[in-house]
Design a protein around this motif. Structure first.
Motif, PDB file in Angstrom:
ATOM      1  N   LEU A  96       0.828  -1.204   0.000  1.00 34.22           N
ATOM      2  CA  LEU A  96       0.000   0.000   0.000  1.00 34.22           C
ATOM      3  C   LEU A  96       0.864   1.257   0.000  1.00 34.22           C
ATOM      4  CD1 LEU A  96      -2.967  -0.853   2.405  1.00 34.22           C
ATOM      5  CD2 LEU A  96      -2.851  -1.058  -0.085  1.00 34.22           C
ATOM      6  N   VAL A  97       1.937   1.244   0.776  1.00 28.18           N
ATOM      7  CA  VAL A  97       2.867   2.378   0.795  1.00 28.18           C
ATOM      8  C   VAL A  97       3.487   2.568  -0.590  1.00 28.18           C
ATOM      9  CG1 VAL A  97       5.094   3.181   1.720  1.00 28.18           C
ATOM     10  CG2 VAL A  97       3.336   2.297   3.267  1.00 28.18           C
ATOM     11  N   ALA A  98       3.863   1.467  -1.233  1.00 29.25           N
ATOM     12  CA  ALA A  98       4.462   1.546  -2.566  1.00 29.25           C
ATOM     13  C   ALA A  98       3.469   2.121  -3.576  1.00 29.25           C
ATOM     14  CB  ALA A  98       4.937   0.160  -3.018  1.00 29.25           C
ATOM     15  N   ILE A  99       2.213   1.665  -3.528  1.00 30.60           N
ATOM     16  CA  ILE A  99       1.202   2.174  -4.452  1.00 30.60           C
ATOM     17  C   ILE A  99       0.981   3.664  -4.208  1.00 30.60           C
ATOM     18  CG2 ILE A  99      -1.224   2.067  -5.142  1.00 30.60           C
ATOM     19  CD1 ILE A  99      -1.115  -0.963  -4.486  1.00 30.60           C
ATOM     20  N   ARG A 100       0.840   4.044  -2.934  1.00 30.63           N
ATOM     21  CA  ARG A 100       0.655   5.465  -2.596  1.00 30.63           C
ATOM     22  C   ARG A 100       1.787   6.313  -3.150  1.00 30.63           C
ATOM     23  NH1 ARG A 100      -0.532   4.226   2.738  1.00 30.63           N
ATOM     24  NH2 ARG A 100      -2.759   4.356   2.941  1.00 30.63           N
TER      25      ARG A 100
END
Length: 114
Positions: A96-100
């Motif tokens: 999720l951090v990577a997508i954000r």
């Protein structure tokens, strides 16, 4: 809930920069819903990170960052299925951090270009 047809969703935007910005904003909303637990990884896969949308990103948007976002989204359910509980949750949060981060990068790139 019916799957999001990314081609239709982005059809109102004439310019590629606008389509990429809308794509990034939509993804940020999906990530927020996943992070809060309002959307499950399996539902996210069915609703958005599906083959039709991945193909649209690859063939129409043709943006490396957008393609990476879809790749991260596609694997969210696999993490939950393949890893033990705590490890799955840690990897899920990392994704999720990577997508954000990729969404914000995409927004920054295309707001400057617009």
């Amino acid at each position: 809930m019916k799957a999001i047809d990314l081609a239709k969703f982005l059809s109102g935007e004439q310019q590629l920069e606008g389509q990429l910005a809308m794509f990034a904003l939509l993804n940020l909303g999906i990530v927020e819903s996943l992070d809060s637990g309002e959307l499950s990884p399996s539902n996210a896969l069915r609703l958005f990170y599906n083959a039709d949308n991945c193909l649209h990103v690859r063939k129409t948007l043709r943006d490396k960052t957008a393609d990476q976002i879809m790749g991260h989204g596609v694997q969210l359910q696999d993490l939950i299925d393949a890893l033990p509980g705590d490890q799955a949750q840690q990897e899920f949060q990392r994704e999720l951090v990577a997508i954000r981060s990729l969404c914000l990068e995409l927004l920054h790139q295309h707001q400057l270009a617009a």
